[in-house]
Scaffold this motif. Structure first.
Motif, PDB file in Angstrom:
ATOM      1  N   LYS A  41       0.812  -1.038  -0.059  1.00 52.59           N
ATOM      2  CA  LYS A  41       0.025   0.349   0.295  1.00 52.59           C
ATOM      3  C   LYS A  41       1.262   1.124   0.296  1.00 52.59           C
ATOM      4  O   LYS A  41       2.257   1.249   0.658  1.00 52.59           O
ATOM      5  N   PRO A  42       0.337   1.966  -1.123  1.00 49.74           N
ATOM      6  CA  PRO A  42       1.395   3.260  -0.735  1.00 49.74           C
ATOM      7  C   PRO A  42       1.525   3.931   0.816  1.00 49.74           C
ATOM      8  O   PRO A  42       0.887   3.521   1.503  1.00 49.74           O
ATOM      9  N   ARG A  43       2.210   5.251   1.157  1.00 49.26           N
ATOM     10  CA  ARG A  43       2.373   5.627   2.185  1.00 49.26           C
ATOM     11  C   ARG A  43       1.433   6.455   2.554  1.00 49.26           C
ATOM     12  O   ARG A  43       1.216   7.287   2.012  1.00 49.26           O
ATOM     13  N   GLN A  44       1.095   7.131   3.592  1.00 50.26           N
ATOM     14  CA  GLN A  44      -0.037   7.543   3.970  1.00 50.26           C
ATOM     15  C   GLN A  44       0.776   8.747   4.684  1.00 50.26           C
ATOM     16  O   GLN A  44       1.349   8.522   5.737  1.00 50.26           O
ATOM     17  N   PHE A  45       0.347  10.024   4.058  1.00 52.55           N
ATOM     18  CA  PHE A  45       0.687  11.018   4.596  1.00 52.55           C
ATOM     19  C   PHE A  45       0.838  11.432   6.066  1.00 52.55           C
ATOM     20  O   PHE A  45      -0.396  11.259   6.527  1.00 52.55           O
ATOM     21  N   GLY A  46       1.654  11.831   6.959  1.00 51.11           N
ATOM     22  CA  GLY A  46       1.182  12.036   8.295  1.00 51.11           C
ATOM     23  C   GLY A  46       0.768  10.779   9.002  1.00 51.11           C
ATOM     24  O   GLY A  46       0.735  10.723  10.216  1.00 51.11           O
ATOM     25  N   CYS A  47       0.965   9.322   8.717  1.00 55.48           N
ATOM     26  CA  CYS A  47       1.773   8.306   9.201  1.00 55.48           C
ATOM     27  C   CYS A  47       2.291   8.323  10.417  1.00 55.48           C
ATOM     28  O   CYS A  47       2.156   7.444  10.940  1.00 55.48           O
ATOM     29  N   LYS A  49       3.175  10.525  12.274  1.00 54.70           N
ATOM     30  CA  LYS A  49       2.882  11.775  13.505  1.00 54.70           C
ATOM     31  C   LYS A  49       2.847  11.075  14.349  1.00 54.70           C
ATOM     32  O   LYS A  49       2.465  10.024  15.257  1.00 54.70           O
ATOM     33  N   GLY A  50       3.914  11.651  15.740  1.00 52.30           N
ATOM     34  CA  GLY A  50       3.360  11.455  18.083  1.00 52.30           C
ATOM     35  C   GLY A  50       5.335  10.038  17.808  1.00 52.30           C
ATOM     36  O   GLY A  50       5.324   9.794  18.401  1.00 52.30           O
ATOM     37  N   ILE A  51       5.668  10.024  16.317  1.00 53.08           N
ATOM     38  CA  ILE A  51       6.627   9.181  16.453  1.00 53.08           C
ATOM     39  C   ILE A  51       7.785   9.384  17.776  1.00 53.08           C
ATOM     40  O   ILE A  51       8.198   9.156  17.789  1.00 53.08           O
ATOM     41  N   PHE A  52       7.775  11.070  16.563  1.00 51.79           N
ATOM     42  CA  PHE A  52       9.129  11.271  17.048  1.00 51.79           C
ATOM     43  C   PHE A  52       8.447  12.435  17.972  1.00 51.79           C
ATOM     44  O   PHE A  52       7.476  13.212  17.938  1.00 51.79           O
ATOM     45  N   SER A  53       9.255  12.191  19.080  1.00 51.43           N
ATOM     46  CA  SER A  53       9.032  13.498  20.308  1.00 51.43           C
ATOM     47  C   SER A  53       9.482  14.635  20.582  1.00 51.43           C
ATOM     48  O   SER A  53       9.717  15.747  20.940  1.00 51.43           O
ATOM     49  N   TYR A  54      10.628  14.587  19.449  1.00 56.15           N
ATOM     50  CA  TYR A  54      11.874  16.280  19.992  1.00 56.15           C
ATOM     51  C   TYR A  54      12.568  16.312  18.676  1.00 56.15           C
ATOM     52  O   TYR A  54      13.548  15.090  17.823  1.00 56.15           O
ATOM     53  N   VAL A  55      12.311  16.790  18.002  1.00 55.59           N
ATOM     54  CA  VAL A  55      13.040  18.209  17.027  1.00 55.59           C
ATOM     55  C   VAL A  55      14.105  18.784  17.164  1.00 55.59           C
ATOM     56  O   VAL A  55      13.583  19.921  17.987  1.00 55.59           O
ATOM     57  N   ALA A  56      15.549  18.625  17.115  1.00 53.44           N
ATOM     58  CA  ALA A  56      16.840  19.899  17.889  1.00 53.44           C
ATOM     59  C   ALA A  56      16.300  21.402  16.978  1.00 53.44           C
ATOM     60  O   ALA A  56      15.603  21.041  15.782  1.00 53.44           O
ATOM     61  N   ASP A  57      16.297  22.059  17.181  1.00 55.11           N
ATOM     62  CA  ASP A  57      16.303  23.916  16.434  1.00 55.11           C
ATOM     63  C   ASP A  57      17.140  24.102  15.737  1.00 55.11           C
ATOM     64  O   ASP A  57      16.594  24.227  14.853  1.00 55.11           O
ATOM     65  N   ASP A  58      18.806  22.874  15.759  1.00 56.60           N
ATOM     66  CA  ASP A  58      18.743  22.599  14.611  1.00 56.60           C
ATOM     67  C   ASP A  58      19.083  21.903  13.738  1.00 56.60           C
ATOM     68  O   ASP A  58      20.581  21.935  12.883  1.00 56.60           O
ATOM     69  N   PHE A  59      17.856  20.997  13.384  1.00 57.92           N
ATOM     70  CA  PHE A  59      17.444  20.727  13.011  1.00 57.92           C
ATOM     71  C   PHE A  59      18.503  20.924  11.545  1.00 57.92           C
ATOM     72  O   PHE A  59      18.722  20.072  10.379  1.00 57.92           O
ATOM     73  N   ASP A  60      17.951  21.655  11.010  1.00 62.66           N
ATOM     74  CA  ASP A  60      18.266  22.381   9.331  1.00 62.66           C
ATOM     75  C   ASP A  60      19.513  22.565   9.293  1.00 62.66           C
ATOM     76  O   ASP A  60      19.917  23.022   8.223  1.00 62.66           O
ATOM     77  N   ALA A  61      20.497  23.013  10.011  1.00 68.07           N
ATOM     78  CA  ALA A  61      21.599  24.100  10.132  1.00 68.07           C
ATOM     79  C   ALA A  61      22.487  22.194   9.437  1.00 68.07           C
ATOM     80  O   ALA A  61      22.885  21.803   9.807  1.00 68.07           O
ATOM     81  N   ILE A  62      23.359  23.013   8.562  1.00 68.10           N
ATOM     82  CA  ILE A  62      24.578  22.312   7.878  1.00 68.10           C
ATOM     83  C   ILE A  62      25.598  22.358   9.010  1.00 68.10           C
ATOM     84  O   ILE A  62      25.617  22.784   9.738  1.00 68.10           O
TER      85      ILE A  62
END
Length: 72
Positions: A41-47, A49-62
């Motif tokens: 089955k194709p992946r469902q958008f948002g599936c 959600k709730g798995i990651f509880s923390y994303v660092a503020d500098d996630f997109d930083a080089i």
């Protein structure tokens, strides 16, 4: 033996085969087994959600040392 190592061993063996009849038999086995594999089955958008509880503020930083690899 894990399934991944079994697959690799089989692939390596098939690559070394020179017997056309045996390769044709393997091809027929593959064709018959493809019919039995259920389509994924194709992946469902948002599936996730709730798995990651923390994303660092500098996630997109080089990361340091990778400046030369980033496109401007």
């Amino acid at each position: 033996m894990k399934i991944e190592s079994l697959k690799l061993e089989l692939i390596q063996w098939i690559l070394l085969l020179q017997d056309v009849q045996l390769l044709n038999k393997i091809q027929k086995i593959k064709e018959n087994s493809v019919k039995n594999i259920a389509p994924t089955k194709p992946r469902q958008f948002g599936c996730g959600k709730g798995i990651f509880s923390y994303v660092a503020d500098d996630f997109d930083a080089i990361p340091p040392g990778f400046e030369d690899y980033m496109l401007s």
